[in-house]
Structures are given as C-alpha cells and as structure tokens.
Design a protein around this motif. Sequence first.
Motif, PDB file in Angstrom:
ATOM      1  N   GLY A 252      40.644  29.594  33.042  1.00 44.87           N
ATOM      2  CA  GLY A 252      41.886  29.858  32.323  1.00 44.87           C
ATOM      3  C   GLY A 252      42.550  31.147  32.742  1.00 44.87           C
ATOM      4  O   GLY A 252      43.774  31.270  32.707  1.00 44.87           O
TER       5      GLY A 252
ATOM      6  N   ASP B 125      45.248  29.513  23.043  1.00 41.83           N
ATOM      7  CA  ASP B 125      45.557  28.875  24.331  1.00 41.83           C
ATOM      8  C   ASP B 125      44.573  27.771  24.690  1.00 41.83           C
ATOM      9  O   ASP B 125      44.683  27.166  25.753  1.00 41.83           O
ATOM     10  CB  ASP B 125      45.475  29.904  25.476  1.00 41.83           C
TER      11      ASP B 125
ATOM     12  N   GLY C 278      45.212  37.216  28.349  1.00 43.58           N
ATOM     13  CA  GLY C 278      44.463  37.982  27.364  1.00 43.58           C
ATOM     14  C   GLY C 278      44.784  37.502  25.971  1.00 43.58           C
ATOM     15  O   GLY C 278      45.022  36.309  25.769  1.00 43.58           O
TER      16      GLY C 278
ATOM     17  N   ASN D 149      41.469  28.463  25.388  1.00 38.77           N
ATOM     18  CA  ASN D 149      40.630  29.138  26.387  1.00 38.77           C
ATOM     19  C   ASN D 149      39.496  29.882  25.679  1.00 38.77           C
ATOM     20  O   ASN D 149      39.740  30.652  24.766  1.00 38.77           O
ATOM     21  CB  ASN D 149      41.529  30.150  27.129  1.00 38.77           C
TER      22      ASN D 149
ATOM     23  N   HIS E  98      40.299  33.084  23.565  1.00 38.32           N
ATOM     24  CA  HIS E  98      41.722  33.114  23.264  1.00 38.32           C
ATOM     25  C   HIS E  98      42.063  31.711  22.767  1.00 38.32           C
ATOM     26  O   HIS E  98      42.653  30.904  23.489  1.00 38.32           O
ATOM     27  CB  HIS E  98      42.499  33.472  24.516  1.00 38.32           C
TER      28      HIS E  98
ATOM     29  N   CYS F   6      39.434  26.222  29.955  1.00 33.25           N
ATOM     30  CA  CYS F   6      40.582  26.130  29.058  1.00 33.25           C
ATOM     31  C   CYS F   6      40.918  24.650  28.908  1.00 33.25           C
ATOM     32  O   CYS F   6      40.917  23.909  29.902  1.00 33.25           O
ATOM     33  CB  CYS F   6      41.746  26.910  29.666  1.00 33.25           C
ATOM     34  N   LEU F   7      41.152  24.222  27.675  1.00 31.96           N
ATOM     35  CA  LEU F   7      41.394  22.801  27.401  1.00 31.96           C
ATOM     36  C   LEU F   7      42.656  22.626  26.569  1.00 31.96           C
ATOM     37  O   LEU F   7      43.124  23.562  25.928  1.00 31.96           O
ATOM     38  CB  LEU F   7      40.239  22.210  26.586  1.00 31.96           C
ATOM     39  N   PRO F   8      43.167  21.385  26.536  1.00 28.49           N
ATOM     40  CA  PRO F   8      44.223  21.117  25.555  1.00 28.49           C
ATOM     41  C   PRO F   8      43.673  21.466  24.165  1.00 28.49           C
ATOM     42  O   PRO F   8      42.506  21.201  23.883  1.00 28.49           O
ATOM     43  CB  PRO F   8      44.449  19.602  25.671  1.00 28.49           C
ATOM     44  N   ILE F   9      44.481  22.063  23.354  1.00 28.27           N
ATOM     45  CA  ILE F   9      44.023  22.616  22.072  1.00 28.27           C
ATOM     46  C   ILE F   9      43.312  21.578  21.200  1.00 28.27           C
ATOM     47  O   ILE F   9      42.357  21.894  20.490  1.00 28.27           O
ATOM     48  CB  ILE F   9      45.196  23.301  21.333  1.00 28.27           C
TER      49      ILE F   9
ATOM     50  N   SER G  77      48.696  36.002  25.035  1.00 33.32           N
ATOM     51  CA  SER G  77      49.371  34.937  25.803  1.00 33.32           C
ATOM     52  C   SER G  77      49.914  33.844  24.910  1.00 33.32           C
ATOM     53  O   SER G  77      50.901  33.192  25.254  1.00 33.32           O
ATOM     54  CB  SER G  77      48.409  34.292  26.786  1.00 33.32           C
TER      55      SER G  77
END
Lengths: 453, 453
Positions: free
Chosen positions: B410, B370, B146, B372, B367, B338-341, B149
């Motif tokens: 994610g 993260d 959420g 995501n 989010h 969700c990916l590498p930032i 995290s």
Amino acid sequence: MELLNALKEFIPADRVTINENVLEQHSSDESYHTPQTPDVVVFPNSAEEVSKVMQVAAELNIPVVPYGLGTSLEGNVIPYERGITIDFSLMNKILEVRADDFLVKVQPGVTRTQLEKELKKYGLFFTVDPGADATLGGMAATNASGTTSVKYGIMRDQVRDLEVVLADGMVIHTGNMAAKSSSGYHLNSLFVGSEGTLGCMTELTLKVHGIPEEIMAGRASFKTVEDAVNAVIGILQAGVPVARVELVDEQSMKQINSFSDTNYKEVPTLFLEFHGNEAGLNQDVSFTKEILTDFNCEEMAFEADTAARNQLWEARHNAAYAYLHGNPGKKQMVTDVCLPISELAGAVKDARQAVEASGLIGGIVGHVGDGNYHILLMVDVNNPKDIEKANQVNEHIVSYALARGGTCTGEHGVGVGKQKYQEKEHGDALLVMRKIKAALDPENILNPGKVLG
Amino acid sequence: MELLNALKEFIPADRVTINENVLEQHSSDESYHTPQTPDVVVFPNSAEEVSKVMQVAAELNIPVVPYGLGTSLEGNVIPYERGITIDFSLMNKILEVRADDFLVKVQPGVTRTQLEKELKKYGLFFTVDPGADATLGGMAATNASGTTSVKYGIMRDQVRDLEVVLADGMVIHTGNMAAKSSSGYHLNSLFVGSEGTLGCMTELTLKVHGIPEEIMAGRASFKTVEDAVNAVIGILQAGVPVARVELVDEQSMKQINSFSDTNYKEVPTLFLEFHGNEAGLNQDVSFTKEILTDFNCEEMAFEADTAARNQLWEARHNAAYAYLHGNPGKKQMVTDVCLPISELAGAVKDARQAVEASGLIGGIVGHVGDGNYHILLMVDVNNPKDIEKANQVNEHIVSYALARGGTCTGEHGVGVGKQKYQEKEHGDALLVMRKIKAALDPENILNPGKVLG
C-alpha cells in the motif's frame, strides 16, 4: 476490403459498417476541427472483440481510433489517418456497484448521466461533470474534469483500475480495487489522458462518493472579473472547502439568460456550492459571504433548495451550448489553459483584452478554483480570418499560461489542437513521452497523429 | 578507480568517498533485508552534478542508487549490484514556498519534519506522514503515505512537478504548477513510486494545505479488532470526512505503552482525527460517537487540546519503533497489504490468526481508512527459521489480499521484498512496465534489481 472481410470474420455484419452516414457521424467532434471519415466503424460488445479488432489492425498496420460520443473539443477522435473507428456505444453496461467500497465498475460507453441515475439508488454520486454528457471512457481518455474538481479531483483521481487492450491485442489491468498502492509502475495515470494513443479502455473501475448530507449553492455578482477571481483566491486561502466555484463573465451571463430563459444579473458572476453537514455548511457559507463582501460583491443569493440549485447549475453547464445557440452557423473554439491560482486574475484580465482585440464574439467561463478558465470563441469555420483570429487568441493565452507555470490544456486534452504547444510546455520530457509511445505502440496505429503528433 | 577518478573530475574529493564507514552506512535500510555496500558514495549539491554523475555511470555502465535517509522497508535503497550511491543529504533546501498557490518547491533531501517546521510559518502543512522522518525524495520514490491519506491522499496526489535526471543524464520536468493538466502523458505519477528505477529526482513541487481551523482527535477502545474495523467502515459509509483513522491492536498497544510511557487501555484501539470548522467538527464528532457506540466501543476520549493530540499521534507514530525497542537484537518485517475496505475486517482477522500460527511476536497497526494495514513481525535475522516464518505470514496475507482485489504494498513500495508478487498482482501489465523501463533505462543502470527485478 481485406480489412472489412477480416473484421466480419468475428463481428456480425450489422456491427461492422462502411455506411456513409455512419462514417460521417464518426468524422468529427464538437470542435471547429476539420472532419475526416474513417474507413470503417465497428461496434464491439466485449474486450475480446476489441482485442481481435486490434489484432487485425496490427496485422494490416491500420490505424484505430476509439470513439465514445464524439464530445471532444480538440479533434481527439477525428480519424485523420482513416482506418478503424471503434465505437463503444454497445459497451454501455454498469457492471457492478460496490457501494461499501465506494467503487463502480463500468464499460467505457456508459455516459455520466447514465451512471448518475444508477448511483443515486445507492446514495452515491460520481463527481466528474464535464459540460457534455460524455462517456466515461472518453472522459478517462482525455482526463476530463469539471465543476467539482476543486474538492473531489479530476478524472485521473477517480480511476482505480482500467482494463486496456494494447496495440497488439493483449488485454491488461492497470490497477486494482485498493484505495492506494505502491506496487509496480502506476499505469492508471499514464493511460488516463493518453487519448487512445496507448491502448483502448474496455472497462473502468472508478471511485464514487456518498451524496453529501447537505448541499448549499449560491450566486455572487461582481462589478469586475478581477474582483470575482480575487474573491475565489480569498475563499481558498481562508481554507473554506468549497465544492464548486465557477466564474461566468458578463458576456456569458447574457448568453445564458437568453438560452436558459433565466434573468440573472448580467455581470461577472460566481456560482458556488458547498457540501457537508448542516452546522459546518452554515459556518462555511457565512464565512464565504464575509469574504465575498470584502471583494466588492454586489449581490449574492444562496439556496439549499434542490430545484433552485439544479436550475443554477444547469444554466452554468449550458454556457457553451448557449453560445452555439445564440450564434447559428458558427462553431466554437474553446481555449483551456490552467494556471497556478495566484496568476489567475492577471490571466483572465489579459484574456478579456485578447478577445476584445480579436473582434470575435466570445466570453470567459471557468473552473476558477482550479485556475482553469475557458474562452468560448465563436468562429465561422469557412472564414479563414476567423480561424486565424481565434488561433491568435489561443496562442496568446497559452504563451501567457506557460510563462507562468501553467498548462495549455486543463481538461480537454491535446487531440490535434494543442499539439503545437507540447514542445514548449514539456521540453525534453516530450522525448520521454515519445519513448513510451514507441515502446507501447511501435507501429503507431493507436490514434495516430494525436497528443504527441 | 576509473570511476572514482571520473567522479572526482567534477565533484570535490570531500563529496566522493569510498570510506568504509560511509559505504557501510549506505548498505542497508530499516528492514530485515541483507545489507550490501556500494562501490562509492557521492554527495551532489545540484541537478547539474547529478546529471554528470549519471553521464559517468552511463559511460562506464555502472549502477546508480539514489539514497535519502535509508528509512525504506523493502531494501529499496540497498545497492545489491554495487556501483554509485547518490546521497541527497546536501540537496536539502526548501527552495520556495508559494503560499498563495498552496505549493512548495523542495530539493529531494528535505525531510518531512524540516518541511513541517518551515510551512508552519505560513499556516500551511504537508499532509503525508510516514512513520519515519523520511526525505521527500524518498517518499516520492516509494509513493509513501501515512495517517492522513484517507482525507488528503497519498504522496502521488501531492506531486505537481518533478525535476528528474534520466539514465543518460538528461534533465526533465514531469509536470507544472497548475492544479490540473490534460497535456501530454502524465509523467508525474509514473516517476512517483518508481524507486529510482526510471530516474533520479532532483527537485519536487508539492501541494500543501492550510492548517485546519479546528482539529479534534480521539481514541476509541474495542473488545475486538473486528468491531474496530467495522466501526471504521461505518464512519466512512456515513460520509463523515475523517482526516485520520488508525487501528492499533492489543499487542501493539502494549508495546506503545511500554515505549511511550503512556497508559492507554491495552485493547484494540482506533485513533481518529477530524479537521474542519468548529461547528462542522462538533457535528462530525457527535455523529462518530454514535457510530462507535453502535459497534460496541467500550471507551472513548476526544481531545481538541494540541498537547494531548500530539501525545496521542506520537504514540501511534512510534508503534514500529516500540516493537524494535521492546525486542532488542531483532529486526522487523513489516507487511503492507491494502484491500478494498469491505474486505478489511476479514483480512485483519485472518492476519491475526496467521501471526499466532507463526509463533512470532507481532502486532497489527494500520491506516484502516484506506484499507491498508501492517503486521509488525519481529525476527532474528540470523535465524533462518524466523525469516521463513515471517515470509510465510507475508505470503499468506498477500495471497489473501490479491485474491480480493488488493495490492501487495500500500505504501512501502516493492524494493526487493515485494518483487515475487509482481507477476501475480499485475499479470501482463508487468510486460508494459518492463517495456517502459527498457525504453527509459535500456542499460538497466538505474537502481537495478528493484521493483520489476
């Protein structure tokens, strides 16, 4: 001979050896456990080679033991069933630093100080710091931790992806580069801590952190170990985000002073560290000082200066070596229980009594913010009575920890030394672990006789 | 009938039902996935009863689906192969708060707001906060996360121990109460996120945190989503320990204003929160303001006041419901990559284009700390074209994420919706997952057809 020929088919002769000296070097770790030489040592330089070694091992049904630097403490890398030891010292490249993603990709033979040096260039650091300058592959294999876990977590928390060679030579990736995932089963955490019994790691993608803006470290001296431990509980309960908090008892302070040529007060001592911004740290440290005083701290000294901090942590890191140095000819049995923090003061007091009752030389150090402490017990491995006494101390403190919701090993892993406690600790969950092992390594060729026995 | 009689032998008739309304209630989750009723719903009140249910299911070879509150988003609890749905609503006790250890022991049917209310009495809080008021069992089953995290970690990071009923009815504990352990294989993390396909959780021991001394929250408005995302990367790279950092795009701000009766600026917005001591927070916030300004932030407002903060986070939490409310008759497909930032800004820009090309109503929230983000896509489930368009958007962004080291989910889990991406994401690691599933549930009666398919 068949094995040797099979290996030499794809690995040059200078990287496959049965030289007695090399076999000897791979026969032990830093523990008191009985050495045993492997049949052959290979030095692969790629996942592909490791995969081929595994295929040969599978075909000939020969055990394989992955080996980093041999700094394990429970016989984790000793090849008791002989076979092939895979030495990862040639797979020691830092493959990629993804600074923007706080990630680094390394081969398993990279050591933590080697990584530290490289990351510094990027303003980054890797948080996990076991006493030894272990390899990252070895640290992942045993799920190592160290002094900073109380803030940054343990080895398992840092692993985003592993490249693993399985028992049949298949190469998989257990994760990805995202900060989190709910996709499939979580294999990262299963392989971390499996000590080479489920596969051989050939690449690790690890989380790194920015070097904190400010760091402040301190020492606090107490009359009793209980006061010191209770002060730690007080700090945690007050919500102070301490980055390191280590206990060193009176006996260990003496060994440290003698080894490191320091003159710290020889009483139970906490080593502390705080990471953050300047304003926040000042508030944290002044709050911590109040708490320390509440718990009868007799003397405290805090330093923001890098040299003074480094000296302090070097002294703490060398505690185990200080004992070895101060007791020539003896080896060390290091206990490793971890308990819920509320049980720690009682556990440490009980442990001290157990050491005294045994008559062995020994002291207590510990990552007390995690509820993890070690007794460093000096034993003459040629004297069965010493071993028996040390085993008794270990049995006693493990029972104490397990009865209170703790674990027999906080960070050293099971190897062969902690196998006898697995059933008591895990109960029927051990059957699940055995099913997983049987599913992934049906012929039991991956580091056989370790972890589950 | 045989099943019903077998269950009624040990569960009173009022807790075993084939009532059509009850079956209907257990036929769907909060997603667009096609509903399917189970054969029977049971409401056990103990691990012992769950174990007996599993024994009956094993004997009769009947599927079992554990059910919390049905807030899953990928069809995770829909019993597509019928059988028994185990509803955990009667197992909703908070069994123990161990405040000194920062641990809580709960039954799986406890909801996160129920836990929040109880923990408040101790000055503690549970960090994981998915949009729905889900049960903790459900949250562990899908490895939920959420808004917090980025600082405190995901569901998997909070689990110290699970009591799990296995496929044959055996009851195990996967962990202990210590802060860390290197003993045996790490089963906690394997069961978390396994969505009931490896066992049914009947008790959870979870990590909790002290309520921070000070909390400060803020909103920052940007001209473009890219500026907002780049500002987040800037904050993380500067090492500011942000506790929450959420992106809400222009479209979603409109829906929120209309649903929550707020009048926030309807432009890409970051919602931020900081936890710590007063001095540290002030320094963090002033540093963050500088960074936000560097990334063309057009308006920012920070609040330490509890009511204002709560209103802000309630608005963010209600984003998904705001879309449902504003688009009556439609259901929601929520993407979850969700990916590498470092890949996030590109991904979000690409996602926005994909939504626009589809012609569907949809917005992006995420989010972002993260890496995501979610696209909330409104679909008419009776219109195959809508479903097809939504699927195309999902396919597109999943491919984008997987090509860049990311994951297809994610935090929502696989259920049935993300199965088609498992092979692409995990490659041969999927074979390892299948071996584990086959070892622990050889008859495939535990939530069959989910996660691995």
